[in-house]
Design a protein around this motif. Structure first.
Motif, PDB file in Angstrom:
ATOM      1  N   MET A   1      28.873  34.543 -35.121  1.00 30.17           N
ATOM      2  CA  MET A   1      30.164  34.568 -34.137  1.00 30.17           C
ATOM      3  C   MET A   1      31.120  35.203 -34.314  1.00 30.17           C
ATOM      4  N   GLY A   2      31.876  34.964 -35.529  1.00 26.96           N
ATOM      5  CA  GLY A   2      32.959  35.456 -35.937  1.00 26.96           C
ATOM      6  C   GLY A   2      32.842  37.189 -36.054  1.00 26.96           C
ATOM      7  N   ALA A   3      31.571  37.573 -36.494  1.00 24.93           N
ATOM      8  CA  ALA A   3      31.351  39.292 -36.605  1.00 24.93           C
ATOM      9  C   ALA A   3      31.282  39.606 -35.343  1.00 24.93           C
ATOM     10  N   MET A   4      30.758  39.065 -34.189  1.00 29.33           N
ATOM     11  CA  MET A   4      30.683  39.770 -33.027  1.00 29.33           C
ATOM     12  C   MET A   4      32.172  39.728 -32.465  1.00 29.33           C
ATOM     13  N   GLU A   5      32.894  38.834 -32.740  1.00 29.42           N
ATOM     14  CA  GLU A   5      34.643  39.068 -32.179  1.00 29.42           C
ATOM     15  C   GLU A   5      35.009  40.152 -33.195  1.00 29.42           C
ATOM     16  N   PHE A   6      34.693  40.583 -34.157  1.00 29.08           N
ATOM     17  CA  PHE A   6      35.381  41.734 -34.557  1.00 29.08           C
ATOM     18  C   PHE A   6      35.078  43.102 -33.932  1.00 29.08           C
TER      19      PHE A   6
END
Length: 283
Positions: A222-227
């Protein structure tokens, strides 16, 4: 009765883990060494996949499909807890990031849902236990330049009672055009932290602790998507004094500590785990 070939451990206390994504599974695996597990997430298909992995590793785990924003699903989870409990440990991990849903859905899943879970499960806790609600650094950013919350004097009192009838309408009216998904994320997490502070006295009367844990940037899917969707995250990462993301295992370490007897005097507060970025932003 014990069944040969089974990993069931009726002698272990129950841990309820709400959320079966990357971080939820990391926390479930950690708690599964010392607890029986009741794993809850929105879809049964996800549960079947994740539970198969946990059981293959030797964990004692049951499941309950639960959308935390659905009162009927929360009631089903409560019934499952009543059957398998009482709860020694609660880890509420599920949440939506700004690019995963609209304003209302984010507020419902990140704040209204946890409030329903907290109210429903407290009667099924056992003395000496603890709950950790996973929040976010975003909860601390609403008053940092670039993350300013419009009309904080009006909005913050509304967030104190997310289960109040008309909560969403009142919040949207106060924010007007500022009711963006990014703001929904920060406000929902700030409200979650306040919930843990607000509930601590009542939970303490039951002999149960409640804390929030606010990670900064974590290496999760999920964090990678937000980047990809929020370039400001890369800027924050470059400014972080510990110049990397936290790992899911590091967050699981902290959850394990917070629910342990070593943290027996910690309740009604938030633990910020952000690699020092808030210190940079506030200087």
């Amino acid at each position: 009765m014990y069944e040969p070939g089974s990993s069931e451990r009726v002698d272990l206390p129950l841990a309820v883990v709400v959320g079966a994504g990357g971080l939820g599974m990391a926390i479930a695996r950690r708690l599964g060494y010392t607890h029986r597990l009741l794993l809850a997430t929105r879809t049964q298909a996800t549960l079947d996949k994740q539970v198969a992995a946990l059981r293959s590793e030797g964990h004692d785990v049951r499941t309950c499909a639960c959308d935390v924003s659905d009162p009927d699903d929360v009631a089903k989870l409560t019934d499952a807890v009543a059957k398998h409990g009482p709860i020694k440990t609660l880890a509420h991990v599920v949440g939506l990031s700004p690019n995963m849903a609209d304003f209302r859905t984010i507020m419902n899943v990140n704040l209204v849902g946890p409030a329903m879970i907290a109210d429903a499960l407290l009667p099924h806790t056992q003395p000496g236990g603890a709950a950790v609600f996973i929040s976010s650094l975003a909860a601390h950013l609403t008053n940092v330049p670039g993350y300013i919350c419009p009309r904080p004097d009006v909005v913050k009192p509304i967030l104190e009672n997310p289960r109040k009838p008309g909560f969403m309408e009142e919040l949207e009216a106060a924010l007007g055009k500022e009711a963006t998904t990014t703001l929904a994320y920060g406000l929902s997490k700030g409200g979650l932290n306040r919930m843990c502070v607000r509930l601590a006295p009542a939970w303490g009367q039951k002999g149960f602790r409640i804390v929030s844990l606010s990670p900064g940037m974590i290496a999760t899917p999920m964090g990678a998507m937000e980047f990809q969707h929020q370039p400001v995250k890369l800027k924050l990462l470059r400014q972080t004094p510990i110049p990397r993301e936290a790992t899911m295992l590091e967050i699981a370490d902290i959850v394990e500590f917070l629910v342990s007897d070593k943290a027996a005097f910690i309740t009604g507060t938030d633990l910020l785990v952000d690699g020092g970025i808030l210190a940079v932003l506030q200087n």
